[in-house]
Design an enzyme around this catalytic site. Structure first.
Site, PDB file in Angstrom:
ATOM      1  N   TYR A 134     -11.446 -10.425 -10.360  1.00  0.00           N
ATOM      2  CA  TYR A 134     -11.098  -9.690  -9.149  1.00  0.00           C
ATOM      3  C   TYR A 134      -9.723  -9.027  -9.271  1.00  0.00           C
ATOM      4  CZ  TYR A 134      -8.951  -8.659  -4.754  1.00  0.00           C
ATOM      5  OH  TYR A 134      -8.244  -8.005  -3.775  1.00  0.00           O
TER       6      TYR A 134
ATOM      7  N   THR B  49      -7.023 -27.683  -1.559  1.00  0.00           N
ATOM      8  CA  THR B  49      -8.389 -27.221  -1.783  1.00  0.00           C
ATOM      9  C   THR B  49      -9.369 -28.390  -1.886  1.00  0.00           C
ATOM     10  OG1 THR B  49      -7.524 -25.291  -2.968  1.00  0.00           O
ATOM     11  CG2 THR B  49      -9.863 -25.799  -3.255  1.00  0.00           C
TER      12      THR B  49
ATOM     13  N   ARG C  98       0.818  -1.208   0.000  1.00  0.00           N
ATOM     14  CA  ARG C  98       0.000   0.000   0.000  1.00  0.00           C
ATOM     15  C   ARG C  98       0.853   1.261   0.000  1.00  0.00           C
ATOM     16  NH1 ARG C  98      -4.656  -1.998   4.299  1.00  0.00           N
ATOM     17  NH2 ARG C  98      -5.907  -3.147   2.768  1.00  0.00           N
TER      18      ARG C  98
ATOM     19  N   ASP D 252     -14.021  -9.772  -4.081  1.00  0.00           N
ATOM     20  CA  ASP D 252     -13.510 -11.012  -3.512  1.00  0.00           C
ATOM     21  C   ASP D 252     -14.409 -11.451  -2.364  1.00  0.00           C
ATOM     22  OD1 ASP D 252     -12.904  -9.274  -1.443  1.00  0.00           O
ATOM     23  OD2 ASP D 252     -10.808  -9.879  -1.273  1.00  0.00           O
TER      24      ASP D 252
ATOM     25  N   GLU E 247      -1.196  -8.831  -5.120  1.00  0.00           N
ATOM     26  CA  GLU E 247      -2.542  -9.384  -5.295  1.00  0.00           C
ATOM     27  C   GLU E 247      -2.492 -10.885  -5.575  1.00  0.00           C
ATOM     28  OE1 GLU E 247      -5.431  -8.198  -4.731  1.00  0.00           O
ATOM     29  OE2 GLU E 247      -4.824  -6.156  -4.280  1.00  0.00           O
TER      30      GLU E 247
ATOM     31  N   CYS F 147     -17.552  -0.134  12.492  1.00  0.00           N
ATOM     32  CA  CYS F 147     -17.877  -0.098  11.061  1.00  0.00           C
ATOM     33  C   CYS F 147     -18.447   1.252  10.641  1.00  0.00           C
ATOM     34  CB  CYS F 147     -18.878  -1.207  10.736  1.00  0.00           C
ATOM     35  SG  CYS F 147     -19.349  -1.245   8.984  1.00  0.00           S
TER      36      CYS F 147
ATOM     37  N   TYR G 234      -0.055 -23.077  -3.542  1.00  0.00           N
ATOM     38  CA  TYR G 234      -0.699 -22.769  -4.820  1.00  0.00           C
ATOM     39  C   TYR G 234       0.355 -22.327  -5.841  1.00  0.00           C
ATOM     40  CZ  TYR G 234      -4.857 -22.848  -1.879  1.00  0.00           C
ATOM     41  OH  TYR G 234      -5.839 -23.228  -0.997  1.00  0.00           O
TER      42      TYR G 234
ATOM     43  N   THR H 283      -4.197 -16.587   0.864  1.00  0.00           N
ATOM     44  CA  THR H 283      -3.025 -16.598   1.740  1.00  0.00           C
ATOM     45  C   THR H 283      -3.113 -15.426   2.714  1.00  0.00           C
ATOM     46  OG1 THR H 283      -1.744 -17.471  -0.122  1.00  0.00           O
ATOM     47  CG2 THR H 283      -0.508 -16.707   1.789  1.00  0.00           C
TER      48      THR H 283
END
Length: 352
Positions: free
Chosen positions: A122, A300, A27, A140, A39, A204, A84, A45
């Site tokens: 996404y 998975t 970021r 997502d 990403e 929130c 993955y 993960t």
């Protein structure tokens, strides 16, 4: 679908993000390459697990060109433990396309991004909005949970059509600061409107507008169809060593953990006598067979339930009698150069 967030709600969400977001390495940049890498790493993960991999990966491959030219074994070694592994291979395939087709720069176009290997709806939306400021939705699991609760929706979020409807609904309300909006929704789902444990509704910025909170439905939403139970496979893992070297086997180029190096393993849970016989069939002479711990690894769609044996073999084993994918590797080289999947992490400590 009616408008899901009015302008005031969008502004409140973005303002909350600017004040409250976590300080994460990806970021601190607008570099599309670095955002893309983050990403892909963050797919399925945890953030804390990704941080050290992200730093090491970018140190090794600081540019698209460096990634495109990387030697595959080094690439996979840097990815070792992240899981993955097809993600790493897809990154390199996409990098080669970016170099050949776009001069080494990720295209500032949602559709073109989606055409790159390993980039779906996404990820294309996330890169387009965060790196380029384009009004592209990124939906997502975190975003689906937030939207389902805010609107009180009972739509099944595992369905592709549900994701597409939410994406189009978001596209209609994306503000000028598209990147902050995208990250705000993701951050809200990751830190406040959480998937496990009690939602932190008192933190929130959209609490006053949330249908699920008002109607007491937070624990009931989102709705997601149950997954099929994972298939269980029983394996016997063999740590074959002659003192200074360990036997590795390279998996086939396609399928689960494609092309990675593994400890030799056999179907089923074998007794000690069967292990002695199996090792001899490989062309090695077992000297000592020691049962070590059991382990389990969850993929998975499949679970590996493993038992393990540490086997001392004679030094005359050439490592090639079983098949050409079987190697006898010096232990220091093994740790430094050969990518071994985290599925075998319980047994890696014996590789010395």
């Amino acid at each position: 679908m009616e408008q899901i967030l009015e302008r005031e709600a969008v502004e409140a969400l973005v303002e909350w993000y600017r004040k409250s977001h976590r300080d994460l390495p990806w970021r601190r940049t607008k570099d599309p390459y670095r955002i893309w890498i983050s990403e892909i790493m963050l797919q399925q993960t945890r953030v804390e697990a990704v941080k050290p991999y992200y730093a090491r990966f970018l140190e090794a491959f600081p540019t698209v060109e460096a990634l495109a030219e990387a030697e595959e074994q080094r690439l996979m070694k840097l990815w070792e433990g992240l899981g993955y592994y097809s993600r790493a291979r897809n990154l390199q395939r996409a990098a080669k396309t970016i170099v050949e087709r776009y001069g080494g720069n990720l295209p500032a176009d949602e559709k073109l991004l989606r055409g790159l290997c390993g980039i779906g709806d996404y990820t294309a939306g996330a890169i387009a909005s965060i790196a380029f400021g384009l009004p592209a939705p990124a939906v997502d699991g975190n975003v689906l949970r937030v939207l389902s609760r805010i609107t009180g929706s009972y739509e099944d979020i595992s369905l592709l059509e549900t994701k597409k409807r939410w994406a189009e609904a978001l596209r209609a309300v994306i503000p000028e600061d598209a990147g902050s909006f995208t990250q705000a929704l993701i951050e809200l789902g990751a830190t406040v409107c959480v998937p496990n444990g009690e939602a932190k509704c008192n933190q929130c910025p959209l609490a006053s507008r949330c249908v699920a909170r008002r109607k007491g439905l937070v624990d009931s939403l989102p709705v997601k169809a149950s997954k099929k139970p994972r298939r269980v496979e029983r394996l016997t893992v063999l740590i074959l060593q002659d003192g200074q070297r360990t036997v590795l086997h390279q998996r086939p180029p396609k399928g689960l953990l494609a092309g990675l190096f593994e400890l030799p393993n056999l179907r089923g849970h074998l007794e000690t006598e069967a292990v002695w016989n199996a090792v001899r069939e490989m062309g090695a002479e077992p000297i000592r067979v020691e049962r070590v711990e059991d382990a389990k690894h969850i993929f998975t769609h499949v679970e590996w339930h493993m038992i393990g044996y540490r086997v001392r073999i004679g030094v005359d084993f050439d490592g090639l009698r079983r098949d050409e994918a079987t190697l006898l590797v010096d232990n220091p080289s093994l740790r430094a150069e050969y990518p071994i999947p985290s599925a075998f992490s319980a047994y890696v400590k014996y590789l010395n």
